[in-house]
Design a protein around this motif. Structure first.
Motif, short mmCIF file in Angstrom:
data_model
loop_
_atom_site.label_atom_id
_atom_site.label_comp_id
_atom_site.label_asym_id
_atom_site.label_seq_id
_atom_site.Cartn_x
_atom_site.Cartn_y
_atom_site.Cartn_z
N LEU A 14 0.83 -1.21 0.00
CA LEU A 14 0.00 0.00 0.00
C LEU A 14 0.87 1.25 0.00
O LEU A 14 1.94 1.29 0.62
N TYR A 15 0.39 2.30 -0.68
CA TYR A 15 1.14 3.56 -0.69
C TYR A 15 0.18 4.74 -0.70
O TYR A 15 -1.02 4.61 -1.00
N CYS A 16 0.73 5.93 -0.37
CA CYS A 16 -0.04 7.18 -0.50
C CYS A 16 0.92 8.30 -0.86
O CYS A 16 1.72 8.14 -1.79
N ASN A 17 0.91 9.40 -0.14
CA ASN A 17 1.69 10.58 -0.55
C ASN A 17 2.95 10.82 0.28
O ASN A 17 3.26 11.94 0.65
N GLY A 18 3.69 9.79 0.57
CA GLY A 18 4.98 9.98 1.23
C GLY A 18 4.98 9.71 2.71
O GLY A 18 3.98 9.31 3.31
N VAL A 19 6.16 9.95 3.32
CA VAL A 19 6.40 9.53 4.71
C VAL A 19 5.48 10.22 5.72
O VAL A 19 5.24 9.68 6.80
N LYS A 20 4.96 11.39 5.39
CA LYS A 20 4.08 12.10 6.33
C LYS A 20 2.61 11.88 6.02
O LYS A 20 1.74 12.50 6.64
N CYS A 21 2.32 11.01 5.08
CA CYS A 21 0.93 10.69 4.73
C CYS A 21 0.53 9.41 5.47
O CYS A 21 1.19 8.39 5.34
N GLY A 22 -0.55 9.47 6.22
CA GLY A 22 -0.97 8.31 7.00
C GLY A 22 -2.03 7.45 6.34
O GLY A 22 -2.49 6.46 6.92
N TYR A 57 4.62 1.01 1.22
CA TYR A 57 5.64 1.73 0.45
C TYR A 57 5.61 3.17 0.96
O TYR A 57 4.84 4.01 0.49
N ALA A 58 6.45 3.45 1.96
CA ALA A 58 6.37 4.72 2.70
C ALA A 58 6.75 5.94 1.87
O ALA A 58 6.19 7.02 2.06
N ASP A 59 7.69 5.81 0.93
CA ASP A 59 8.09 6.96 0.11
C ASP A 59 6.92 7.49 -0.72
O ASP A 59 6.82 8.69 -0.95
N GLY A 60 6.07 6.60 -1.16
CA GLY A 60 4.84 6.99 -1.83
C GLY A 60 4.99 7.54 -3.24
O GLY A 60 6.07 7.57 -3.83
N PHE A 61 3.86 8.01 -3.77
CA PHE A 61 3.81 8.44 -5.17
C PHE A 61 4.79 9.56 -5.51
O PHE A 61 5.45 9.49 -6.57
N ASN A 121 18.57 23.96 2.13
CA ASN A 121 18.88 23.59 0.75
C ASN A 121 18.41 22.15 0.49
O ASN A 121 18.95 21.21 1.05
N ILE A 122 17.37 22.02 -0.34
CA ILE A 122 16.91 20.70 -0.78
C ILE A 122 16.77 20.79 -2.30
O ILE A 122 15.80 21.33 -2.81
N PRO A 123 17.73 20.26 -3.05
CA PRO A 123 17.69 20.34 -4.51
C PRO A 123 16.41 19.76 -5.10
O PRO A 123 15.87 18.77 -4.61
N ALA A 124 15.92 20.39 -6.16
CA ALA A 124 14.63 20.02 -6.75
C ALA A 124 14.57 18.58 -7.21
O ALA A 124 13.53 17.93 -7.09
N GLU A 125 15.69 18.04 -7.72
CA GLU A 125 15.64 16.69 -8.27
C GLU A 125 15.48 15.60 -7.21
O GLU A 125 15.10 14.47 -7.53
N THR A 126 15.77 15.93 -5.95
CA THR A 126 15.57 14.96 -4.86
C THR A 126 14.62 15.53 -3.80
O THR A 126 14.62 15.09 -2.66
N PHE A 127 13.80 16.49 -4.21
CA PHE A 127 12.99 17.23 -3.24
C PHE A 127 11.98 16.34 -2.51
O PHE A 127 11.85 16.41 -1.29
N ALA A 128 11.27 15.50 -3.23
CA ALA A 128 10.25 14.66 -2.59
C ALA A 128 10.86 13.67 -1.61
O ALA A 128 10.36 13.48 -0.50
N SER A 129 11.98 13.06 -2.00
CA SER A 129 12.60 12.05 -1.14
C SER A 129 13.19 12.64 0.13
O SER A 129 13.36 11.94 1.13
N LYS A 130 13.51 13.94 0.11
CA LYS A 130 14.11 14.58 1.28
C LYS A 130 13.16 15.54 2.00
O LYS A 130 13.56 16.27 2.89
N SER A 131 11.89 15.51 1.61
CA SER A 131 10.92 16.47 2.15
C SER A 131 10.46 16.17 3.57
O SER A 131 9.76 16.97 4.17
N GLY A 132 10.88 15.02 4.10
CA GLY A 132 10.43 14.65 5.45
C GLY A 132 10.84 15.63 6.54
O GLY A 132 10.24 15.65 7.62
N VAL A 133 11.84 16.46 6.28
CA VAL A 133 12.30 17.44 7.28
C VAL A 133 11.38 18.66 7.34
O VAL A 133 11.52 19.48 8.24
#
Length: 255
Positions: A97-105, A125-129, A191-203
């Motif tokens: 199961l997945y949704c919208n990333g690590v902060k999506c419940g 799948y915690a990283d999500g869409f 600084n969170i570069p755009a190309e890895t923005f979703a994967s590092k957005s948990g902060v």
């Protein structure tokens, strides 16, 4: 009197033992509420190899229609009972199961419903869409997937006031590359570069406004869209070139 004292002492000891038993039991209960997780790469391998499993998108119907992972079914928490027949009859079959990333419940909530229905092999799948999309992995895109959105922008003057008077209510994010950030950025920015923005957005906290900026707007627009898909409620965009043209300062940092 001694009997009363002994009784009181025993009562206190009994309460302490009960408290310790409860405290010990709590982590077990919490652990039981969690689910195994899978990485983006492992999930892609399973799809590429056509492994036998059921993939569930726990997001809203609108989000699912906009774009979803290949082979995914849409089962929301609200409509779980109506959608139960979509799940495999074998209760031990693998369900991811997945949704919208690590902060999506949402994925965990649907997984909890599936667990209550008797399913025993549930993986999230915690990283999500958003991360899956960011990695360029296959998706099924709807008609409006590439439709341009209108961002909410802050002018240099507005951003300057916010950073002086309301900075605790916002997080400023520079989405350029690391070397560009080091050469000159707005003070206080992450600084969170755009190309890895979703994967590092948990902060990034969802309870604050998130302001993304780049030199001319292209990369911050991409980050803005990703924040929308990650379901951040308050998103804003700023342009660094406009900030500089207004004579406002930037600071340097070391790589």
């Amino acid at each position: 009197m001694n009997s009363i004292t002994r009784l009181t002492g025993r009562s206190v000891i009994s309460l302490l033992v009960l408290f310790l038993m409860m405290a010990t039991a709590l982590p077990i209960f919490a652990a039981d509420a969690d689910f195994k997780t899978i990485s983006s790469e492992a999930l892609k391998d399973m799809l590429d190899e056509k492994k036998s499993f059921t993939l569930v998108d726990a997001r809203t119907a609108d989000e699912y229609q906009a774009a979803h992972l290949v082979t995914a079914l849409n089962i929301t928490e609200k409509d779980f009972d109506k959608s139960l027949a979509l799940l495999p009859k074998e209760k031990g079959a693998l369900v991811v199961l997945y949704c919208n990333g690590v902060k999506c419940g949402k994925s965990k909530k649907v997984a909890a419903k599936a667990k209550a229905a008797g399913y025993t092999n549930l993986v999230v799948y915690a990283d999500g869409f958003p991360v899956w999309e960011e990695k360029g992995y296959p998706i099924v895109a709807g008609a409006d997937y590439a439709k341009k959105i209108e961002t909410t922008k802050f002018t240099p003057a507005q951003l300057s006031v916010i950073l002086k008077e309301k900075k605790d209510a916002y997080v400023l994010v520079d989405v350029r590359d690391e070397f560009e950030f080091a050469e000159g950025h707005i003070e206080g920015a992450l600084n969170i570069p755009a190309e890895t923005f979703a994967s590092k957005s948990g902060v990034l906290p969802k309870e604050k406004g998130i302001i993304v900026y780049c030199n001319s707007g292209g990369r911050s627009y991409s980050a803005y869209r990703k924040l929308m898909k990650l379901a951040y409620p308050s998103i804003y965009q700023a342009i660094l070139s406009e900030w500089k043209e207004a004579g406002l300062p930037v600071v340097k940092s070391q790589l």
